[in-house]
Design a protein around this motif. Structure first.
Motif, PDB file in Angstrom:
ATOM      1  N   GLN A   1       0.819  -1.211   0.000  1.00  0.00           N
ATOM      2  CA  GLN A   1       0.000   0.000   0.000  1.00  0.00           C
ATOM      3  C   GLN A   1       0.856   1.265   0.000  1.00  0.00           C
ATOM      4  O   GLN A   1       0.510   2.262  -0.647  1.00  0.00           O
ATOM      5  CB  GLN A   1      -0.921  -0.001   1.221  1.00  0.00           C
TER       6      GLN A   1
ATOM      7  N   GLU B   1       0.681   4.014  -3.001  1.00  0.00           N
ATOM      8  CA  GLU B   1       0.414   5.436  -2.778  1.00  0.00           C
ATOM      9  C   GLU B   1       1.480   6.288  -3.461  1.00  0.00           C
ATOM     10  O   GLU B   1       1.166   7.347  -4.041  1.00  0.00           O
ATOM     11  CB  GLU B   1       0.350   5.742  -1.275  1.00  0.00           C
TER      12      GLU B   1
ATOM     13  N   ARG C   1       0.526   6.284  -7.013  1.00  0.00           N
ATOM     14  CA  ARG C   1      -0.693   7.076  -7.253  1.00  0.00           C
ATOM     15  C   ARG C   1      -0.373   8.556  -7.412  1.00  0.00           C
ATOM     16  O   ARG C   1      -0.849   9.211  -8.354  1.00  0.00           O
ATOM     17  CB  ARG C   1      -1.682   6.863  -6.099  1.00  0.00           C
ATOM     18  N   THR C   2       0.443   9.081  -6.523  1.00  0.00           N
ATOM     19  CA  THR C   2       0.748  10.511  -6.589  1.00  0.00           C
ATOM     20  C   THR C   2       1.556  10.840  -7.843  1.00  0.00           C
ATOM     21  O   THR C   2       1.350  11.885  -8.477  1.00  0.00           O
ATOM     22  CB  THR C   2       1.516  10.956  -5.336  1.00  0.00           C
TER      23      THR C   2
ATOM     24  N   GLU D   1      -8.411  12.362 -10.782  1.00  0.00           N
ATOM     25  CA  GLU D   1      -8.024  11.954  -9.435  1.00  0.00           C
ATOM     26  C   GLU D   1      -8.674  10.619  -9.070  1.00  0.00           C
ATOM     27  O   GLU D   1      -9.845  10.384  -9.351  1.00  0.00           O
ATOM     28  CB  GLU D   1      -8.456  13.022  -8.426  1.00  0.00           C
ATOM     29  N   PHE D   2      -7.895   9.723  -8.478  1.00  0.00           N
ATOM     30  CA  PHE D   2      -8.443   8.471  -7.970  1.00  0.00           C
ATOM     31  C   PHE D   2      -7.810   8.190  -6.621  1.00  0.00           C
ATOM     32  O   PHE D   2      -6.673   8.578  -6.352  1.00  0.00           O
ATOM     33  CB  PHE D   2      -8.223   7.307  -8.944  1.00  0.00           C
ATOM     34  N   SER D   3      -8.552   7.503  -5.775  1.00  0.00           N
ATOM     35  CA  SER D   3      -8.107   7.258  -4.405  1.00  0.00           C
ATOM     36  C   SER D   3      -7.230   6.009  -4.338  1.00  0.00           C
ATOM     37  O   SER D   3      -7.213   5.176  -5.252  1.00  0.00           O
ATOM     38  CB  SER D   3      -9.319   7.074  -3.488  1.00  0.00           C
ATOM     39  N   LEU D   4      -6.537   5.868  -3.218  1.00  0.00           N
ATOM     40  CA  LEU D   4      -5.754   4.660  -2.976  1.00  0.00           C
ATOM     41  C   LEU D   4      -6.681   3.450  -2.901  1.00  0.00           C
ATOM     42  O   LEU D   4      -6.325   2.365  -3.375  1.00  0.00           O
ATOM     43  CB  LEU D   4      -4.947   4.803  -1.683  1.00  0.00           C
ATOM     44  N   GLU D   5      -7.859   3.638  -2.336  1.00  0.00           N
ATOM     45  CA  GLU D   5      -8.828   2.530  -2.258  1.00  0.00           C
ATOM     46  C   GLU D   5      -9.223   2.056  -3.656  1.00  0.00           C
ATOM     47  O   GLU D   5      -9.279   0.848  -3.928  1.00  0.00           O
ATOM     48  CB  GLU D   5     -10.069   2.981  -1.485  1.00  0.00           C
ATOM     49  N   THR D   6      -9.482   3.002  -4.547  1.00  0.00           N
ATOM     50  CA  THR D   6      -9.836   2.643  -5.923  1.00  0.00           C
ATOM     51  C   THR D   6      -8.681   1.948  -6.610  1.00  0.00           C
ATOM     52  O   THR D   6      -8.852   0.925  -7.284  1.00  0.00           O
ATOM     53  CB  THR D   6     -10.235   3.899  -6.718  1.00  0.00           C
TER      54      THR D   6
END
Length: 330
Positions: free
Chosen positions: A239, A243, A246-247, A257-262
């Protein structure tokens, strides 16, 4: 033509056609395909020479993909010379230091560089006038998952899938294929893991085994590297790296934009498609190709598969019907 005959022809091509003076010629590696790699020490330097029988391997795809990735700043081996009709290519030697050999010492540093390289790969165009990969479409995704039934269930376990389990299996395949197609579509290496990333002095990592690249799910290569079939990391640590990815990806790839959960869901579901396929491929490599070492890696692939089945309610029926089959790999 026998293996020895091809090797002799390859040496003849190097010395007679290209004019290399070869002082040492040894096996560098062989992968899960029909390709072989030799390390040639010559008066002009040390090179890796690829032997890819043209009736078995698409050498043009290798060249096209290498050039396309290099244009994005990805460190693929430079192509020094080639004869695609013979299936021979002289490549830059990226050395012998794989990520797998050194991840235990500095995983954060190595994965940060691998994330940067992956974002470059994913920045490739998926349409336009220039070359781009073929699409990882539903047919291809389903064909890959069928290997789980053919080689893992049927051949390895000696079992068959009957109703009602077969209906669940068909539904799960469709669900996973659709889950992959619904993700943002990017260039996908397809085997972006620790054995295919080389530690190099300049622009590390060097990236190899890229010739099957496609346009597909953004989570696929992330599953390949962080749910690596050859080295395991705790989910919590995965995770942290996701992350970081993701950034970087949101900034570099011009994505909404998308979340870590997504992102985690994308990686888990694309990873499940991949791991069902890999359970089949590793068994095929053993039973069809005589490469028995791959059976040693089945337990980790099964562990990843079972982990995801515990998390998502949409996969509960598949878990109920197939958990016992998959646990047999442990």
């Amino acid at each position: 033509m026998t293996t020895d005959q091809r090797q002799l022809e390859l040496l003849n091509w190097l010395t007679q056609k290209l004019g290399y003076s070869v002082s040492d010629f040894s096996v560098a590696s062989a992968d899960a395909s029909f390709r072989r790699y030799f390390r040639a020490v010559t008066s002009r330097g040390t090179f890796v020479v690829m032997d890819a029988p043209p009736e078995k391997e698409n050498c043009q795809a290798f060249v096209d993909t290498a050039q396309a990735l290099a244009s994005l700043g990805v460190h693929t081996p430079e192509i020094i010379a080639k004869d695609l009709s013979l299936g021979f290519i002289v490549l830059e030697d990226l050395g012998t230091r794989t990520y797998l050999d050194e991840l235990d010492r500095k995983p954060n540093e190595l994965y940060s560089a691998a994330i940067d390289s992956l974002v470059k790969i994913q920045s490739g165009k998926i349409s336009g006038s220039q070359w781009w990969p073929t699409h990882y479409d539903s047919q291809k995704l389903l064909e890959e998952m069928s290997l789980f039934e053919r080689w893992y269930i049927n051949e390895h376990l000696g079992r068959s899938i009957h109703e009602p389990s077969f209906a669940v299996w068909l539904h799960t395949q469709q669900f996973l294929a659709q889950a992959c197609l619904e993700q943002p579509q990017v260039w996908v290496h397809r085997d972006y893991h620790s054995r295919n990333l080389m530690i190099t002095e300049i622009n590390s990592p060097g990236v190899i085994d890229f010739q099957d690249m496609v346009v597909g799910a953004i989570g696929y290569d992330l599953a390949s590297i962080f749910k690596d079939c050859y080295i395991e990391w705790p989910r919590q640590r995965q995770q942290i790296w996701l992350e970081e990815y993701r950034t970087k990806a949101i900034t570099a790839l011009d994505l909404p934009e998308f979340s870590l959960e997504t992102l985690t869901r994308w990686v888990d579901l694309a990873g499940l498609q991949r791991h069902l396929k890999v359970l089949g491929i590793f068994c095929r490599l053993n039973y069809r190709d005589g490469k028995e070492n791959y059976l040693r890696d089945l337990p980790l692939v099964a562990k990843y598969t079972l982990e995801v089945l515990e998390i998502y309610p949409e996969l509960r029926a598949f878990k109920d019907h197939f958990e016992g089959h998959i646990k047999a790999a442990l």
